[in-house]
Design an enzyme around this catalytic site. Sequence first.
Site, short mmCIF file in Angstrom:
data_model
loop_
_atom_site.label_atom_id
_atom_site.label_comp_id
_atom_site.label_asym_id
_atom_site.label_seq_id
_atom_site.Cartn_x
_atom_site.Cartn_y
_atom_site.Cartn_z
N THR A 231 0.82 -1.20 0.00
CA THR A 231 0.00 0.00 0.00
C THR A 231 0.85 1.26 0.00
O THR A 231 0.59 2.21 -0.73
CB THR A 231 -0.92 0.02 1.23
OG1 THR A 231 -1.72 -1.17 1.25
CG2 THR A 231 -1.84 1.24 1.21
N GLU A 232 1.88 1.26 0.83
CA GLU A 232 2.69 2.46 1.01
C GLU A 232 3.63 2.73 -0.16
O GLU A 232 3.83 3.88 -0.55
CB GLU A 232 3.52 2.35 2.30
CG GLU A 232 2.70 2.44 3.58
CD GLU A 232 2.22 3.86 3.86
OE1 GLU A 232 2.59 4.78 3.10
OE2 GLU A 232 1.49 4.04 4.84
N SER A 233 4.25 1.69 -0.71
CA SER A 233 5.32 1.92 -1.68
C SER A 233 5.32 0.99 -2.88
O SER A 233 6.16 1.14 -3.77
CB SER A 233 6.68 1.79 -0.98
OG SER A 233 6.89 0.44 -0.55
#
Length: 377
Positions: A231-233
């Site tokens: 999700t983040e990266s």
Amino acid sequence: MKKRALLLSLLLLSGCSREFVEKLYDVDYATTNRFAKNLAPLPGQFTKDAAALDRLINSFSGQVKRHWGDHDSLIAGKRQYVKYTDGYLSRAHVDFVRGLVIVETVATTEPETHLKKAIATTLLTPDNPAGVDLYSDSEIELNGKPFLYGQVLDQEGKAVEWSWRANKFADYLISHKLKKRKIRYQQAYYVEIPMVADHVNKRSYKYASIVRDASRRYGIPEDLIYAIIKTESSFNPYAVSHANAYGLMQVVPNTAGADVFKLVKKKSGKPSPQYLFDPAKNIDTGTAYFYILRNRYLKEVRNPQSLHYSMISAYNGGTGGVLKTFDSNRKRAMNDINRLQPNQVYWALTNKHPKAEARRYLQKVTKFQKEFNQGKI
């Protein structure tokens, strides 16, 4: 209106007070812009002096716009790697969401020569984010296994690791795949290199042992760690954001990073960008922050699944955001969370959280967790 009435009835039947249920519909939907005005500095670039940072960013942005124009300027982000070289005449753009590598040049003399060098450099850029300055046109020291190794295959279907193969592939691309487009008043020469279908898995496999160790160390499920990283990266080790977050799990040094140093590592200060660009340290820090959320900030949440949802939401929007979804008073908010069923907590956090980003975030992470457990990550 019928759906709302039905939901109200279900919540009341579950034991929630009418006051709490009505408050769920009174939450302000306005999105809070949490992003900093300027991009964060990368390793070795600058002091903590804000004016110096402003000068850095303004200088960098000015150089990019001078060569590429306002509409074609790109800057590295969470899910895209962008690196300028060759006096800002060439750049590499890796879009981890689309699975596409674009290398291009606006050089006016011998553009194919410039492009060939840029392609080879992109293919051989090492898996060492701390050694690549994304906010300048500085050259990259090409040593070690490339970070795109196995995610891109050459015309023979082979992974690119050595200079001779990178240059041979560059020659092939320029001969068979060269494209042109107008950028302002000049011609841009570029090639597009598709990444392999399972490029996300290729990146995730590299961190399997690190994720496993962090999971065991802090008692946080592996599927959650993987889902957060995706999700983040999107497993981009070079990930940076306007929120001054770094690396795979997008750790913010001043908040989550400082908490981990103080409460888990028992030392002062905060992690540096160099520290957070190390995948092992980044994943350790991000997972340790979940440990803090579970055992400190959200420890009063009794139901394990409700706690799980609250932790995910808090990782993005803060513990305060989770509590404000239910009540402005912390104690009453905790009481409300504990009176709800887990699916009702999930509904509230994905529909009534003060921040739209946080509402979407919980949905994405739980979706990716499910995909991980189905073997899709």
